[in-house]
Scaffold this active site. Structure first.
Site, mmCIF file in Angstrom:
data_model
loop_
_atom_site.group_PDB
_atom_site.id
_atom_site.type_symbol
_atom_site.label_atom_id
_atom_site.label_comp_id
_atom_site.label_asym_id
_atom_site.label_seq_id
_atom_site.Cartn_x
_atom_site.Cartn_y
_atom_site.Cartn_z
ATOM 1 N N LYS A 146 -3.931 -9.817 -12.020
ATOM 2 C CA LYS A 146 -4.989 -10.282 -10.830
ATOM 3 C C LYS A 146 -6.114 -8.969 -10.494
ATOM 4 O O LYS A 146 -5.892 -7.350 -11.045
ATOM 5 C CB LYS A 146 -4.669 -10.173 -9.142
ATOM 6 N N LYS B 254 -9.519 -2.988 -7.580
ATOM 7 C CA LYS B 254 -9.551 -1.870 -7.759
ATOM 8 C C LYS B 254 -8.554 -0.340 -8.202
ATOM 9 O O LYS B 254 -9.091 -0.291 -8.664
ATOM 10 C CB LYS B 254 -11.011 -1.412 -6.976
ATOM 11 N N LYS C 103 0.470 -0.876 0.038
ATOM 12 C CA LYS C 103 0.230 -0.229 -0.213
ATOM 13 C C LYS C 103 0.934 1.405 -0.121
ATOM 14 O O LYS C 103 1.143 2.042 -0.741
ATOM 15 C CB LYS C 103 -0.847 0.066 1.113
#
Ligand code: ADP
Ligand code: TRP
Length: 322
Positions: free
Chosen positions: A190, A193, A110
């Site tokens: 993959k 979003k 992240k």
């Protein structure tokens, strides 16, 4: 047996979320007492707009119910409706080595993707461990990407038991779904979003048509030639959406050649629309009855809080807070 899982309200749901998380969760309702919640505290680590957080939370609740979550059998609630989870997270944090969190892939990913490295993002696995341990969960179905978080959870439960007495916390078993571990996105990576490559769970027929016909990758095999099955995103998605006989027919047509990808894409679109037709209809019904969702979540919160109180009392006594 208590089965627990959480889903973050961090965006519109896609087919990867459905096959990776929701559908298996719905099926598992038959196997034990299911506790399913919407991880809205967790979503705050990435969703910064209150309006968006509220809307995603609502949508996820509707979509989960439409997908077959049965609030008569399962406990369905918002994470934030049981704020006691933060107390357990604090207790767990006192036994959690910083080095363990520094090694968490999801944190590193992240941050690499530009999310600010807040303490909340760093401590994400500790709150997730608290989610699981607060309800004496036995089985936690999750996607492969959550495997490390489950290891941290088991480790923290073990540390608490070692320090404050065996039986203080139940050590849960992960259930990692290997078969649908990774649903590919329209570009073959993959589906996620954050990659902008999703096939939404509830696209209109027009949206779905555009995405499948225009954005779904295929290779350059000429129409008349046999199509390679391996690495075919189209076939991988079709296997999830279509029935056995239809899949066998597409595989045979791939091997034979003479049919272009345009035709295969049409079949995929049909399978998509058919597969989600019933769920879409149910979703429209739920949306039309806004009191229903509130009532379901309120009932779920009440049951979840009662279950949490039992565990938290035990932990508070074990550690010396009570
Ligand atoms: P996204 O990658 O779109 O941000 P999340 O990380 O919010 O999705 O994932 C929510 C749930 O859906 C998790 O349980 C995750 O394992 C599952 N999931 C997400 N993407 C996929 C995928 N492509 N294939 C299988 N499961 C997925
Ligand atoms: N981290 C999970 C995800 O992104 C969501 C989650 C939060 C969760 N708490 C949980 C999953 C507890 C299982 C159990 O998918």
């Amino acid at each position: 047996m208590r089965i627990l899982t959480g889903l973050q309200p961090s965006g519109k749901l896609h087919v990867g979320n459905y096959f990776g998380a929701m559908e298996p969760a719905v099926r598992l309702q038959d196997e034990g007492e299911a506790f399913y919640f919407i991880a809205n505290y967790h979503a705050m680590t990435t969703v910064k707009s209150p309006g968006e957080l509220r809307a995603y939370t609502r949508e996820l609740a509707v979509d989960f119910l439409a997908s077959g979550l049965d609030p008569g059998r399962s406990v369905f609630f918002l994470q934030s409706a049981v704020p006691e989870v933060n107390e357990l997270a604090w207790i767990l944090s006192t036994v959690c080595p910083v080095s363990q969190l520094e090694k968490a892939h999801s944190y590193k990913d992240k941050v690499a993707h530009g999310f600010s490295p807040s303490h909340g993002l760093f401590a994400y696995p500790v709150l997730m461990a608290a989610d699981i341990l607060l309800y004496d969960s036995n089985l936690v179905p999750v996607g492969k990407d959550q495997k490390q978080h489950l290891e941290i959870t088991r480790d923290l439960a073990g540390k608490i038991n070692e320090a404050f007495g065996e039986g203080t916390l139940v050590v849960p078993e992960p259930m990692i779904r290997e078969a649908t571990a990774v649903v590919p996105g329209l570009d073959g990576l993959k589906m996620s979003k954050s990659y902008g490559n999703t096939l939404p769970l509830f696209a209109t027929p027009d949206e779905a048509k555009k995405l499948i016909m225009k954005k779904l990758v295929t290779d350059a095999t000429p129409l008349e030639a046999p199509k390679p099955r391996e690495n075919s995103t189209l076939l991988a998605l079709y296997r999830l959406l279509a029935g056995e006989a239809e899949v066998a027919a597409m595989e045979a047509d791939f091997d034979r050649g003479g049919i272009g990808y345009g035709e295969f894409k049409k079949r995929l679109l049909e399978a998509y629309l058919e597969r989600f037709q019933a769920i879409s209809a149910r979703r429209a019904e739920i949306l039309a009855d806004s009191g229903y969702i509130d009532e379901v979540l309120a009932r779920g919160a009440e049951k979840a809080r009662a279950a949490a109180a039992v565990v938290l009392d035990r932990v508070r006594t074990a550690v010396g807070l009570a």
